[in-house]
Design an enzyme around this catalytic site. Structure first.
Site, short mmCIF file in Angstrom:
data_model
loop_
_atom_site.label_atom_id
_atom_site.label_comp_id
_atom_site.label_asym_id
_atom_site.label_seq_id
_atom_site.Cartn_x
_atom_site.Cartn_y
_atom_site.Cartn_z
N HIS A 40 2.62 12.90 -39.08
CA HIS A 40 1.79 11.83 -39.65
C HIS A 40 0.71 12.43 -40.55
O HIS A 40 0.58 12.05 -41.72
CB HIS A 40 1.18 10.99 -38.53
CG HIS A 40 0.34 9.85 -39.00
ND1 HIS A 40 0.83 8.58 -39.15
CD2 HIS A 40 -0.96 9.79 -39.37
CE1 HIS A 40 -0.13 7.78 -39.60
NE2 HIS A 40 -1.23 8.49 -39.74
N GLU A 41 -0.04 13.37 -40.01
CA GLU A 41 -1.13 13.96 -40.79
C GLU A 41 -0.57 14.78 -41.96
O GLU A 41 -1.15 14.82 -43.04
CB GLU A 41 -2.03 14.81 -39.91
CG GLU A 41 -2.68 14.06 -38.74
CD GLU A 41 -3.44 12.80 -39.14
OE1 GLU A 41 -3.88 12.70 -40.30
OE2 GLU A 41 -3.57 11.89 -38.30
N HIS A 48 -0.03 12.46 -44.78
CA HIS A 48 -1.29 12.27 -45.52
C HIS A 48 -1.58 13.50 -46.40
O HIS A 48 -1.95 13.38 -47.56
CB HIS A 48 -2.45 12.08 -44.54
CG HIS A 48 -2.56 10.72 -43.93
ND1 HIS A 48 -2.63 9.57 -44.71
CD2 HIS A 48 -2.63 10.31 -42.64
CE1 HIS A 48 -2.74 8.51 -43.90
NE2 HIS A 48 -2.73 8.92 -42.65
N GLU A 98 -1.48 5.48 -46.09
CA GLU A 98 -0.78 5.28 -44.82
C GLU A 98 0.73 5.21 -45.02
O GLU A 98 1.50 5.60 -44.13
CB GLU A 98 -1.30 3.99 -44.15
CG GLU A 98 -0.89 3.80 -42.71
CD GLU A 98 -1.61 4.73 -41.72
OE1 GLU A 98 -2.51 5.50 -42.15
OE2 GLU A 98 -1.26 4.70 -40.53
#
Lengths: 459, 459
Positions: free
Chosen positions: B215-216, B219, B245
């Site tokens: 997830h990070e 980003h 997102e």
């Protein structure tokens, strides 16, 4: 002159005093809504220089005349510089007013408060994506409505009398309004106690006159349902163009083209027009008044295809305002969109890109309200049905008061105390969506053009 | 202090000079976008009195501390006056900024330019209406994912090494960033050349650490794809929170929880964690990392249910801002919404209405960006697949460059030269809709929890 009066500094001072006073403490009440709405409108107006307002008014008037001549002569090139100028001026206005996402937002707000390019695209793009295959399936079905029965002889005097009775039956109050004849049907007047409808009659086109009456009566019934004690104030004014159109379309299409309605009225119609309708079965007549086929002209299109004409215009005018489409490329883009969506292309610009008056007067942002009106009509109608029971059975018995009363309570008396998107959420329990209209169109046209059509188009 | 600097009169003069100059003539170019966006932001800031900005900052800081204590003590009553004050201040800010439809519009614009309460409701209400029955069908299926395998022993050092290799494989550039450990995972840094990721590890929760890294990294990959030559300018900044997102969710869920991804990586995982995964078939592991079940806590929810947590918050915060819900009634409304939507109710406010930090700091309008991000991810991913071919097969071969390159070209380099709603329309050919995400969730969870589920929920 109106602009100078509306933006006078003392009016701003009055409103600033009012907005913080106890009088406007209830934001959802009449006074609160009146102050909030008048202040919002005035604020918007003060942002536009008077010189620009004047130039827009003057140019719109000239541009309209050039457009009328250009349409007659099928000469887009003559109109082009005027359209470019109107577009430039309205973008300048949008820049003065300010916006977050798109200059289109500032323009559409004049017609449909609370809507933006994005919020409209979310619902109209979904509608277009679902309706395009349904219309294609109607064409592919090969079935043809017996529309020739509507072109038989319908004496004009009998049409006027028949239409007037129908308008009265659905709830138009002739003690607070009247019906006359003009070249183009419209609804005007001076408040809920004096509503003026007009229509036109063609002996050999029953549908044009009759459904124009129901359509304008729908507008008129809404006007008659506005609060007389708030006349001239936002709380007594129509909520938005789309809500106005939802009322005309509901009575014209969801009531006036329903099977129940004609179960009630058809024997009467046969008595009024014996030469035309004797021997024509109800089901044939019903199919005739519900013919659907792709065509070139928006104002002559039907309950299903009408919305695609509007989706096309919305896409094009938004691209114009956002600088993604040049006016020079508009006729080509128009024809491409018609080919892709409705499968028809006009051989002339007169019946193509020049057919509507709106853009000539700079009314960018007006078109979508027509399709939003159909969506509001379907979603509100479903909610009314859930509360009231079988509406079609009521229509078959000539009972229109339940629906009318529901609209009076839930829509008409609200005026501008709420925005249209919020009203529909509160009253129907859901945000405006393409689903109720599409469900209705699939059911109706699936029945008329072949049952498999409803399933095949529901992808 | 930042507010005073941003609203200094000379900055306004500079921008006014620039906006009419040749430098900004190309509205879609870097310079045009920079001037337009900086001017738009500054205009908005100048409308808010400095005293209000200061009070909001001070109150948010205090309110945050009260919230943290109230959550620990499960004491909503202690937090209530602070939430009321934050709400009042933010509504005051919205009134100062101005809006057309709802004060919520002025607030959401800080996080997601171009969106309004109405535009968000159009797409999230559709999502909620379709997702609620899908989640109910998952529960009703009675099937249970073998999630206990993820709670076996996964040594932290091996997790860190494995996660880092996966992040590098999907495209995070460790020469322009790093990965460290914190209590809460996040992505920070200072521009595309220095991106800092963090995660956390729990020996007995493989999924928490690994998917936080993906997830990070998502980003971070976006940050690394922003234009370094425009660093500090809108053209070099992330388009919006939802687009940010969309990138994290795409790599976490659409890539990292796909079957192809684990066909590629699972043998590796078994070598890295032999004690936990030896003898566990790929299909069991795949089901385990895709477990879906209604739960109380947003941040611990899964790919399907997560969006319902967000829809609930959007509905509640919008009602708060629009004055239709009192803060005193919020806990009850929260529990009602959870019962109706996810079928679960928290016995404590700590795990209910007090679970998220956002409202304590007045961040009304932030929540919807999470669900919009999932919708953008699905719609962009579909468009990438149409252009690139079978993405799942590429993942199974460990090939992530095609997708990464597509995102670089179509999303990352755009910065703020376009708004998110327009980008998705241009790149995918359609306005943002719930359809691509719903289609994906139906297919995935229909496969895992029973084939009939996909059909039964697609009403």
């Amino acid at each position: 002159m109106a602009h100078r009066r509306n933006t006078a500094p003392e009016v701003g001072e009055w409103l600033d005093t009012l907005v913080t006073s106890d009088l406007a403490a209830d934001a959802a009440g009449d006074l609160g809504a009146n102050v909030r709405e008048l202040r919002r409108r005035r604020k918007k107006l003060t942002k536009v220089p008077a010189a620009l307002v004047e130039e827009i008014a003057r140019t719109a008037s000239q541009s309209h005349q050039v457009w009328a001549a250009a349409r007659k002569a099928d000469d887009f090139a003559a109109f082009r510089p005027w359209l470019e100028k109107m577009l430039r001026l309205r973008i300048e206005q949008a820049e003065a007013v300010g916006y977050s996402g798109s200059p289109y937002d500032a323009l559409v707000d004049d017609y449909e408060p609370g809507e933006t390019a994005v919020s409209i695209a979310r619902v109209l793009d979904a509608l277009r994506a679902e309706l395009t295959p349904l219309v294609a399936a109607i064409v592919k079905s090969g079935r043809k409505a017996p529309s020739e029965v509507l072109a038989r002889s319908f004496p004009v005097a009998a049409q006027a009398e028949f239409g007037k009775r129908a308008a009265a039956a659905i709830g138009f109050d002739f003690d607070a309004g009247r019906l006359d004849t003009t070249h183009h049907p419209f609804c005007g007047g001076a408040g809920p106690r004096d509503v003026r409808l007009t229509t036109r009659y063609n002996e050999h086109d029953f549908g044009d006159g009759f459904f124009s009456i129901l359509h304008e009566a729908g507008h008129g019934i809404y006007e008659q349902g506005l609060r007389a004690d708030q006349y001239g104030m936002p709380a007594g004014e129509a909520m938005s163009l789309a809500i106005h159109e939802s009322q005309s379309r509901m009575w014209e299409n969801l009531v006036g083209r329903s099977y129940g309605f004609w179960r009630w009225l058809y024997a009467d119609a046969q008595r009024a027009f014996p030469a035309a309708l004797a021997g024509v079965p109800l089901d044939d007549f019903y199919f005739a008044v519900n013919e659907s086929k792709p065509s070139l002209i928006r104002t002559e299109s039907d309950e299903a295809t009408y919305n695609l004409h509007v989706c096309i215009r919305f896409g094009l005018e938004r691209a114009l305002v956002e600088g993604r489409l040049a006016v020079a490329d508009l006729p080509g883009a128009w024809n491409d969109a018609y080919r892709d969506t409705l499968g028809v292309v006009s051989p002339t610009d007169a019946n193509g890109v020049l057919q509507d008056v709106h853009w000539s007067e700079g009314m960018f942002g007006y078109f979508p309200t027509y399709a939003l009106g159909n969506l509001y009509a379907a979603q509100l109608f479903d909610a009314a049905g859930r509360e009231l029971g079988d509406l079609d059975a009521m229509f078959a018995a000539g009972e229109f008061e339940p629906l009318l009363g529901w609209l009076r309570r839930n829509v008409h008396v609200v005026g501008q105390c709420e925005t249209a998107p919020r009203l529909v959420e509160r009253v129907t329990g859901a945000s405006l969506s393409a689903a109720p209209l599409m469900q209705r169109l699939r059911a109706k046209f699936g029945g008329l053009y072949g049952g498999s059509l409803a399933a095949s188009a529901a992808s």
